[in-house]
Motif scaffolding. Structure first.
Motif, PDB file in Angstrom:
ATOM      1  N   ILE A 223       0.960  -0.880   0.031  1.00 14.65           N
ATOM      2  CA  ILE A 223      -0.246  -0.056   0.116  1.00 14.65           C
ATOM      3  C   ILE A 223       0.826   1.566  -0.301  1.00 14.65           C
ATOM      4  N   GLN A 224       0.598   2.304  -1.204  1.00 16.60           N
ATOM      5  CA  GLN A 224       1.160   3.108  -0.674  1.00 16.60           C
ATOM      6  C   GLN A 224       0.484   4.571  -0.616  1.00 16.60           C
ATOM      7  N   PRO A 225       1.269   5.754  -0.485  1.00 14.57           N
ATOM      8  CA  PRO A 225       0.533   6.837   0.847  1.00 14.57           C
ATOM      9  C   PRO A 225      -0.653   7.215   0.156  1.00 14.57           C
ATOM     10  N   SER A 226      -0.181   7.570  -1.967  1.00 12.93           N
ATOM     11  CA  SER A 226      -1.053   8.127  -2.634  1.00 12.93           C
ATOM     12  C   SER A 226      -2.469   7.003  -2.711  1.00 12.93           C
ATOM     13  N   ASP A 227      -2.439   6.241  -2.004  1.00 12.03           N
ATOM     14  CA  ASP A 227      -3.492   4.891  -2.707  1.00 12.03           C
ATOM     15  C   ASP A 227      -4.912   5.389  -2.180  1.00 12.03           C
ATOM     16  N   LEU A 228      -4.886   6.304  -0.905  1.00  5.68           N
ATOM     17  CA  LEU A 228      -6.002   6.324   0.021  1.00  5.68           C
ATOM     18  C   LEU A 228      -6.233   8.503  -1.523  1.00  5.68           C
ATOM     19  N   SER A 229      -5.883   8.821  -1.676  1.00  4.68           N
ATOM     20  CA  SER A 229      -5.882   9.576  -2.495  1.00  4.68           C
ATOM     21  C   SER A 229      -7.552   9.615  -3.647  1.00  4.68           C
ATOM     22  N   LEU A 230      -5.844   7.996  -4.469  1.00  5.43           N
ATOM     23  CA  LEU A 230      -6.741   8.003  -5.374  1.00  5.43           C
ATOM     24  C   LEU A 230      -8.272   7.566  -5.648  1.00  5.43           C
ATOM     25  N   CYS A 231      -7.598   6.491  -4.847  1.00  2.00           N
ATOM     26  CA  CYS A 231      -9.359   5.894  -4.233  1.00  2.00           C
ATOM     27  C   CYS A 231     -10.769   6.832  -3.845  1.00  2.00           C
ATOM     28  N   LEU A 232     -10.341   7.687  -3.027  1.00  2.00           N
ATOM     29  CA  LEU A 232     -11.109   8.996  -2.971  1.00  2.00           C
ATOM     30  C   LEU A 232     -12.150  10.075  -4.036  1.00  2.00           C
ATOM     31  N   ALA A 233     -10.963  10.283  -5.389  1.00  2.00           N
ATOM     32  CA  ALA A 233     -10.830  11.294  -6.397  1.00  2.00           C
ATOM     33  C   ALA A 233     -11.107  10.069  -7.720  1.00  2.00           C
ATOM     34  N   LYS A 234     -12.079   8.779  -6.889  1.00  2.00           N
ATOM     35  CA  LYS A 234     -12.076   8.529  -8.008  1.00  2.00           C
ATOM     36  C   LYS A 234     -14.708   8.107  -7.393  1.00  2.00           C
ATOM     37  N   ASN A 235     -15.231   8.285  -8.499  1.00  2.00           N
ATOM     38  CA  ASN A 235     -16.779   8.585  -8.084  1.00  2.00           C
ATOM     39  C   ASN A 235     -16.989   8.904  -7.385  1.00  2.00           C
ATOM     40  N   GLN A 236     -16.575  10.580  -8.152  1.00  2.00           N
ATOM     41  CA  GLN A 236     -16.863  11.625  -7.438  1.00  2.00           C
ATOM     42  C   GLN A 236     -18.237  12.088  -7.056  1.00  2.00           C
ATOM     43  N   ASP A 237     -19.033  11.625  -7.708  1.00  5.04           N
ATOM     44  CA  ASP A 237     -20.551  11.871  -7.525  1.00  5.04           C
ATOM     45  C   ASP A 237     -20.829  10.949  -6.868  1.00  5.04           C
ATOM     46  N   GLU A 238     -20.605  10.039  -6.049  1.00  3.41           N
ATOM     47  CA  GLU A 238     -21.107   9.315  -4.996  1.00  3.41           C
ATOM     48  C   GLU A 238     -20.759  10.090  -4.136  1.00  3.41           C
ATOM     49  N   PRO A 239     -22.085   9.629  -2.871  1.00  8.62           N
ATOM     50  CA  PRO A 239     -21.890  10.180  -1.378  1.00  8.62           C
ATOM     51  C   PRO A 239     -20.554   9.886  -1.014  1.00  8.62           C
ATOM     52  N   PHE A 240     -19.617  10.140   0.202  1.00  7.93           N
ATOM     53  CA  PHE A 240     -18.354  10.289   0.776  1.00  7.93           C
ATOM     54  C   PHE A 240     -18.520   8.656   1.401  1.00  7.93           C
ATOM     55  N   ILE A 241     -19.927   8.645   2.042  1.00  9.76           N
ATOM     56  CA  ILE A 241     -19.970   7.310   2.532  1.00  9.76           C
ATOM     57  C   ILE A 241     -19.733   5.851   1.796  1.00  9.76           C
ATOM     58  N   LYS A 242     -20.002   6.190   0.979  1.00 10.26           N
ATOM     59  CA  LYS A 242     -19.984   5.072  -0.763  1.00 10.26           C
ATOM     60  C   LYS A 242     -18.432   4.711  -0.542  1.00 10.26           C
ATOM     61  N   ARG A 243     -17.863   6.271  -0.789  1.00  7.07           N
ATOM     62  CA  ARG A 243     -16.716   6.253  -1.533  1.00  7.07           C
ATOM     63  C   ARG A 243     -15.298   5.517  -0.057  1.00  7.07           C
ATOM     64  N   ILE A 244     -16.327   5.656   0.931  1.00  6.74           N
ATOM     65  CA  ILE A 244     -14.896   4.884   1.764  1.00  6.74           C
ATOM     66  C   ILE A 244     -15.335   3.328   2.401  1.00  6.74           C
ATOM     67  N   SER A 245     -16.468   2.931   2.252  1.00  7.68           N
ATOM     68  CA  SER A 245     -16.936   1.766   1.988  1.00  7.68           C
ATOM     69  C   SER A 245     -16.561   0.392   1.515  1.00  7.68           C
TER      70      SER A 245
END
Length: 466
Positions: free
Chosen positions: A394-416
């Motif tokens: 796991i790289q430190p940038s992986d978190l930002s890449l995941c959160l950047a995906k599917n920006q139209d979805e609610p935040f809670i779904k992006r971290i589920s």
């Protein structure tokens, strides 16, 4: 929300409730079949919960368990005492009422039902409990002669041995694995050509007492080879045990429990090796300590292998009750002395297999097949890297890449995502912050005003790591 109740007879019932409802009203439906009901948060607890408290006051969350104890209304009543006993009976009943009133809604743990027979008779309820093997050992001491054993002594000696036979049916009716979780486990093995065998813990839920659903797969720190998977030595890496406890804690916060394990193997003739059987028994015993014996009965083992055509194959099994009993009785030779990919498991003492004494048993005798299928879990796979993989750390940038995906979805779904939340749990406090965050994920709702700070904190961490 839904609260799961483990009834006194061992069955499980799911009950819908509100946060302002008391536990007493939650258990009203039990009045016809059970009296003097006690509720506990854990099987190990000795202090019963106050039934007058509400669900919110006890801190119960969606999917939590309550373990109940009580006396069945179907228990046979003892006949009325004669006149000579009435005086003492009345006094005892009066004192009993006073004792119960002082205990509120609690149940007297020392209440026992009397057997309905004469003073000299015995029944199955009051016969002394003893180990059958101990009885056979005493028979051996009494029945042997000066020049050898009698027939009765030989029969007693044979009765002490385990008679190996296959179990007809599994306790788990089926197991369904999240499609994305299974694909991620398989894809990693294919990418490295099955040159390093892997294992993982299955977290999910059990519905209707026998339907197992796997929602995510956690891969603990390990150092497998082409021959066999292998967990990291806790003495060499002390963080190994801590990371497994962290995964167990996160799963419980999400309303999940460990329902099995998964492993890969190189091409071989046997389905399960001796090491696989002993590892399955070990993990099932761990699940029994965490969730209780009844809950661990549906513990499953999934084997991932490659066919001759090069296709990946998933197969699900359970180890038999007999196998688990032999493991607990320390009948098997230690795992270090078993051959890694052998279909024979060695025992320390003679066992009976199809009428023949031996010290090596085919592992197939201890396996019970379980139907396997797939589903799409409520936990979204957001392609966050799986933990503890040497080839793709796991790289430190992986978190930002995941959160950047599917920006139209609610935040809670992006971290589920289980693996993303496990990564965040290393930064946020597991006891103070993660329960609130996981509660929102479990209920799939937006963060409240008080919880909005977690979103800002996670996004700040993602920006700093990008």
């Amino acid at each position: 929300m839904i609260i799961r109740l483990r009834l006194p007879d061992g069955s499980t019932k799911r009950v819908e409730t509100r946060g302002d409802e008391t536990i007493a009203s939650l258990l009203d439906f039990l009045k016809e079949d059970w009296v003097q009901v006690q509720a506990f948060r854990s099987l190990k607890d000795t202090e019963a919960l106050n039934l007058d408290l509400t669900v919110d006051e006890l801190g119960l969350k969606h999917g939590d368990f309550l373990y109940l104890k009580g006396i069945s209304t179907k228990t046979e009543q003892v006949k009325a005492p004669d006149k000579a006993e009435q005086g003492s009976s009345v006094a005892n009943s009066e004192s009993g009422r006073r004792r119960m009133s002082s205990e509120g809604n609690g149940v007297q743990s020392n209440l026992t039902s009397r057997c309905l027979h004469g003073p000299r008779a015995m029944c199955q309820h009051c016969l002394p409990k003893e180990d059958p093997k101990e009885r056979y050992r005493r028979a051996l001491e009494q029945l042997h002669g000066l020049k050898g054993g009698s027939i009765a002594a030989l029969e007693a000696a044979e009765a002490m041995k385990f008679h190996i036979k296959a179990q007809e049916e599994s306790f788990a009716a089926s197991v369904s694995v999240d499609h994305d979780a299974a694909f991620a486990f398989q894809a990693n093995l294919v990418s490295i050509g099955f040159q390093q065998q892997r294992l993982g813990f299955l977290y999910g839920r059990v519905e209707d007492s026998s339907l197992v659903f796997v929602d995510c797969i956690y891969e603990p720190p390990q150092c497998g080879t082409y021959q066999i998977y292998k967990l990291e030595n806790p003495e060499e890496r002390p963080d190994t045990i801590e990371s497994r406890k962290r995964a167990d804690k996160l799963a419980s916060l999400l309303g999940l429990e460990r329902v099995g394990w998964i492993f890969s193997s190189k091409p071989r003739k046997c389905i399960f090796s001796a090491v696989d059987i002993l590892t399955a028994c070990r993990f099932q015993c761990e699940a029994e300590e965490m969730y209780g014996k009844d809950a661990s009965k549906t513990f499953v083992s999934i084997a991932v292998s490659v066919t001759e055509e090069g296709m990946t194959r998933f197969e699900a099994y359970q180890v038999s009750e007999l196998c688990l009993s032999m493991y607990k009785a320390d009948v098997f030779v230690p795992v270090e002395e078993q051959k890694p990919n052998s279909g024979k498991i060695r025992t320390k003492e003679e066992v009976i297999v199809e009428g023949v004494e031996c010290r090596s048993v085919d592992t197939d005798f201890f396996l019970v097949s379980v139907p396997i299928k797939d589903h799409h879990s409520w936990l979204k796979n957001n392609n966050f890297p799986v933990e503890n993989r040497e080839q793709a750390p796991i790289q430190p940038s992986d978190l930002s890449l995941c959160l950047a995906k599917n920006q139209d979805e609610p935040f809670i779904k992006r971290i589920s995502d289980f693996h993303l939340l496990l990564y965040i749990s290393n930064i946020l406090d597991m006891d103070a912050d993660m329960p609130l965050l996981c509660n929102a994920v479990r209920e799939q709702r937006e963060l409240s005003e008080e919880e909005e700070g977690y979103r800002l904190m996670i996004e700040a961490i993602a920006r700093s790591d990008s």
